[in-house]
Design an enzyme around this catalytic site. Structure first.
Site, PDB file in Angstrom:
ATOM      1  N   HIS A  99       0.835  -1.201   0.000  1.00  0.00           N
ATOM      2  CA  HIS A  99       0.000   0.000   0.000  1.00  0.00           C
ATOM      3  C   HIS A  99       0.878   1.264   0.000  1.00  0.00           C
ATOM      4  CE1 HIS A  99      -3.719   2.251   1.081  1.00  0.00           C
ATOM      5  NE2 HIS A  99      -2.841   3.078   1.602  1.00  0.00           N
ATOM      6  N   GLU A 100       1.781   1.347   0.952  1.00  0.00           N
ATOM      7  CA  GLU A 100       2.624   2.552   1.055  1.00  0.00           C
ATOM      8  C   GLU A 100       3.547   2.670  -0.152  1.00  0.00           C
ATOM      9  OE1 GLU A 100       1.638   4.633   3.092  1.00  0.00           O
ATOM     10  OE2 GLU A 100       0.453   3.323   4.393  1.00  0.00           O
ATOM     11  N   HIS A 102       1.811   4.551  -2.861  1.00  0.00           N
ATOM     12  CA  HIS A 102       1.895   5.999  -2.617  1.00  0.00           C
ATOM     13  C   HIS A 102       3.283   6.503  -3.008  1.00  0.00           C
ATOM     14  CE1 HIS A 102      -1.935   6.698  -0.674  1.00  0.00           C
ATOM     15  NE2 HIS A 102      -1.714   5.833   0.292  1.00  0.00           N
ATOM     16  N   GLU A 159      -4.684   7.585  -3.295  1.00  0.00           N
ATOM     17  CA  GLU A 159      -5.169   6.319  -2.746  1.00  0.00           C
ATOM     18  C   GLU A 159      -5.401   5.295  -3.862  1.00  0.00           C
ATOM     19  OE1 GLU A 159      -4.928   6.008   0.352  1.00  0.00           O
ATOM     20  OE2 GLU A 159      -6.051   4.210   0.873  1.00  0.00           O
TER      21      GLU A 159
HETATM   22 ZN    ZN Z   1      -3.209   5.207   1.709  1.00  0.00          ZN
END
Ligand code: ZN
Length: 502
Positions: free
Chosen positions: A266-267, A270, A296
């Site tokens: 997830h990170e 980003h 996101e």
């Molecule tokens: Zn996030």
């Protein structure tokens, strides 16, 4: 030097102050000893004040006006025009809101976060209620200062801070469609819930080995450890100080393997966004991701559409088995795949699966609107929360701790923030579907750990543009359509019908 160049120099200095603050913030959340907190708050306060004062100063306003005049003849889609457009938008916002209101909001939220943390711990909504009331009151004033005349919805002025140009009247039908589609899907899954457990994922797995496994995946996907690092924290996040220093954090739990693993993916999503922006935009208003929703979409794309996919685990399950032979040596990849995609209604948003997650968001979105418009009172809010939980997820929390008190957002003034999570989910599927059309063998590439085509597609179509195009324009440019729920609905339906045999 031209006014445009002078403006760039000035905004770069302000940017540098903000980045210095970001380093201090990263340190606070990773390595700082707890007793350093008071001095750190004061240091961050000084930097925030200096940056803000420089930004709203007469000199900046004058330079911006002169620069706007200077570049007015440039093509509408030139970097120069985008630069002054984004700078103007931020400066207008920063100057529209009276300083007294900014101070009141900052102070109230700082105190309210503390009250909220204790109220949640003690399951004492009554202690938090007056603070929520204060924050709503200040947020209505904030919205009035920003203005929402065009649409008449208070929500729009707040939402615009996180997702430029998005409005409640666009979200309403989008979320309604999502709800109408998800609730019956969830009902069908609930009837077959016993088919998928989570016993494989709760086996104790050594944290150092979890880290080793995650780092391997990060490297394979394209995360450059010479331009970033991975550290431990309590609440994982991604932060950047320049395009060549984009850091991610995670949290390892011995008896919950998916936590760190999918948290890292997830990170990383980003981080890819921030690492791949056009280098010419570095230290300018165009040098960051354009909105929280688009950001996101990048994290969700890697976490869910790639990381929780079958092709991905066809490739990586053998490595997982090698890393944890005792735990997974005799497990079939199909069983593991089902468990990491297990659907189960739960009270806590941050633990929610792909199917139920958006229902948590819709509930909050609806309540935020009702609270802001004073259709719902703060004292009636917990009952309204529980009611919606029952209607959408079929469960009722036994306490406010597991209900209305669970998120930090409202106490911190983040009203209007929640929808960006679901916008990210929707957009991730729309982008992935578009990428699949161009990269004809996307599944095969993932199965062979060839991530470069997807990485480069995202870089070319999304990342490199940074803040140049407003979210709406970006989505149109990349996918040829406006934001739509269809690809996401299709994705969920196909994936979870197969897993649950519906
Ligand atoms: Zn996030």
């Amino acid at each position: 030097m031209s006014a445009y160049q002078n403006l760039r120099e000035r905004l770069k200095e302000i940017h540098n102050i903000n980045m210095a603050a970001a380093v201090l913030n990263w340190d606070q959340r990773t390595y700082m000893p707890s007793k350093g907190a008071a001095a750190r708050a004061s240091q961050l306060g000084t930097l925030a004040r200096l940056g803000h004062e420089m930004f709203v100063a007469r000199e900046t306003l004058d330079l911006l006006a002169a620069a706007e005049h200077e570049v007015a003849g440039h093509p509408a889609d030139s970097d120069e025009r985008a630069y002054v457009r984004v700078a103007r938008r931020s400066l207008d916002k920063a100057t529209k809101v009276p300083t007294s209101l900014v101070t009141a909001l900052t102070e109230t939220c700082a105190l309210a976060e503390d009250v909220w943390a204790r109220a949640r711990h003690d399951d004492d909504y009554a202690a938090f209620a007056p603070w929520l009331d204060k924050i709503l009151h200040l947020k209505r004033q904030y919205a009035a200062a920003i203005g929402y005349e065009k649409t008449g919805r208070i929500y729009d002025a707040l939402l615009d801070d996180f997702e430029e140009g998005m409005t409640a009247s666009e979200l309403d039908p989008l979320f309604e469609k999502l709800k109408q589609f998800t609730v019956p899907l969830l009902d069908a899954i609930r009837a077959r819930q016993h088919l998928v457990g989570d016993d494989l994922l709760t086996q104790p797995c050594d944290e150092a080995l979890q880290e080793q496994f995650s780092v391997q995946i990060l490297k394979d996907c394209g995360y450059d450890f010479e331009r970033g690092r991975l550290d431990r924290t309590v609440h994982p996040f991604c932060t950047n100080f320049s395009q060549n220093d984009v850091r991610i954090t995670t949290r390892y739990e011995k008896e919950w393997l998916p936590g760190a693993l999918f948290g890292c993916l997830h990170e990383m999503g980003h981080a890819f966004y921030e690492m791949n922006i056009n280098p010419d935009y570095e230290a300018t208003p165009l040098g960051g991701g354009v909105s929280l929703g688009v950001h996101e979409s990048q994290s969700r794309l890697w976490e869910n559409l790639v990381g929780r996919s079958k092709p991905f685990w066809k490739k990586y399950f053998p490595l997982l088995q090698q890393t944890f032979p005792q735990q997974f040596g005799k497990v079939a990849v199909g069983d593991f795949y089902k468990q990491i995609n297990r659907v189960t209604p739960s009270f806590i948003r941050v633990e929610a699966d792909e199917v139920t997650y958006n229902l948590h968001i819709i509930l909050r979105y609806e309540m935020e609107n009702e609270l802001l418009e004073q259709e719902l009172s703060v004292s009636d809010a917990p009952a309204a929360w529980n009611n919606k939980m029952q209607r959408y997820l079929g469960i009722t929390p036994a306490s406010n701790r597991d209900g209305i008190l669970q998120d930090v957002h409202w106490s911190g003034g983040g009203i209007g923030y929640f929808p960006t999570y679901t916008l990210g989910n929707i957009l991730a599927a729309q982008l992935f579907t578009t990428a699949r059309r161009t990269l004809t063998d996307l599944d095969g590439q993932i199965e062979r750990a060839e991530f470069a085509p997807l990485f480069n597609w995202l870089k070319t179509n999304v990342h490199q543009h940074g803040g140049k195009y407003p979210p709406r324009d970006l989505v149109k440019r990349v996918t040829g359509a406006t934001l739509t729920v269809e690809p996401y609905a299709q994705y969920l339906k196909t994936k979870f019908s197969e897993i649950y045999g519906i």
